[in-house]
Motif scaffolding. Structure first.
Motif, PDB file in Angstrom:
ATOM      1  N   THR A  46       3.241  -2.517   2.060  1.00 57.58           N
ATOM      2  CA  THR A  46       3.074  -2.290   0.634  1.00 57.58           C
ATOM      3  C   THR A  46       2.176  -3.377   0.045  1.00 57.58           C
ATOM      4  O   THR A  46       2.152  -4.491   0.546  1.00 57.58           O
ATOM      5  N   THR A  50       1.238   0.338  -7.869  1.00 57.97           N
ATOM      6  CA  THR A  50       1.207   1.793  -7.862  1.00 57.97           C
ATOM      7  C   THR A  50      -0.226   2.235  -7.577  1.00 57.97           C
ATOM      8  O   THR A  50      -1.169   1.424  -7.639  1.00 57.97           O
ATOM      9  N   GLU A  51      -0.419   3.492  -7.306  1.00 56.65           N
ATOM     10  CA  GLU A  51      -1.765   4.032  -7.066  1.00 56.65           C
ATOM     11  C   GLU A  51      -2.665   3.794  -8.281  1.00 56.65           C
ATOM     12  O   GLU A  51      -3.830   3.418  -8.137  1.00 56.65           O
ATOM     13  N   GLN A  53      -2.332   1.424 -10.592  1.00 56.86           N
ATOM     14  CA  GLN A  53      -2.618  -0.003 -10.700  1.00 56.86           C
ATOM     15  C   GLN A  53      -3.679  -0.426  -9.682  1.00 56.86           C
ATOM     16  O   GLN A  53      -4.573  -1.210 -10.009  1.00 56.86           O
TER      17      GLN A  53
END
Length: 131
Positions: A46, A50-51, A53
Motif C-alpha cells: 500500500t 486513495t486512487e 489522492q
C-alpha cells in the motif's frame, strides 16, 4: 528543440525492475500532466493513498518538476528530488518531458536509493537523463 519520444514498453520493464527493490512501494512513469504511463504499485503493498489522492499527487509532482526546469541554466539540471515524510519518501527523476515518481519506505537512504534507481534506468550517476 523537440523532446525525445520514450519507449513506454521499455519504461514499463524498467518500472518492474525498480519495483524489485525491497524499499520501493510504487514507481510510475508520468507524463507532463501527471498521467501514469507505465508502472504502478508493488503487489500486496500500500502507498497509504486513495486512487484519487494518488492522481492528485501525480499531477502536483509533474507540475513541480516542470516548474523546476526554469532554473536549469543557472543551477543545472535536476537529477532527482526527494521529499521525506513521516510514513514514506517520495522521489522524482526527470526523464526528458516525463518524470519517474517513486514511493519508498520512510527510513530509506535517499542518495543510495537514487543511485540504484538511476543505475536501473540505464544511466550513470554523473549523467543527467534530461538532455
Amino acid at each position: 528543440m523537440p523532446e525525445k519520444k520514450l519507449d513506454i514498453l521499455e519504461y514499463e520493464l524498467k518500472c518492474q525492475d525498480i519495483l524489485d527493490d525491497a524499499e520501493i512501494r510504487y514507481v510510475g512513469l508520468l507524463d507532463e500532466f501527471g498521467t501514469l504511463l507505465a508502472g504502478g504499485c508493488k503487489p500486496g503493498m500500500t502507498i497509504r493513498l486513495t486512487e484519487e489522492q494518488l492522481e492528485s499527487v501525480c499531477k502536483e509532482l509533474a507540475s513541480r518538476v516542470a516548474k523546476r526546469k526554469k532554473f536549469d541554466a543557472e543551477l543545472g539540471h535536476v537529477k532527482y528530488s526527494a521529499s521525506r515524510r513521516e510514513h514514506v519518501v517520495i522521489m522524482s527523476f526527470p526523464i526528458h518531458d516525463k518524470v519517474m515518481m517513486l514511493v519508498a519506505e520512510s527510513n530509506v537512504n535517499i542518495d543510495r536509493l537514487a543511485f540504484r534507481v538511476i543505475s536501473k534506468l540505464g544511466r550513470q550517476w554523473g549523467e543527467f537523463v534530461g538532455k
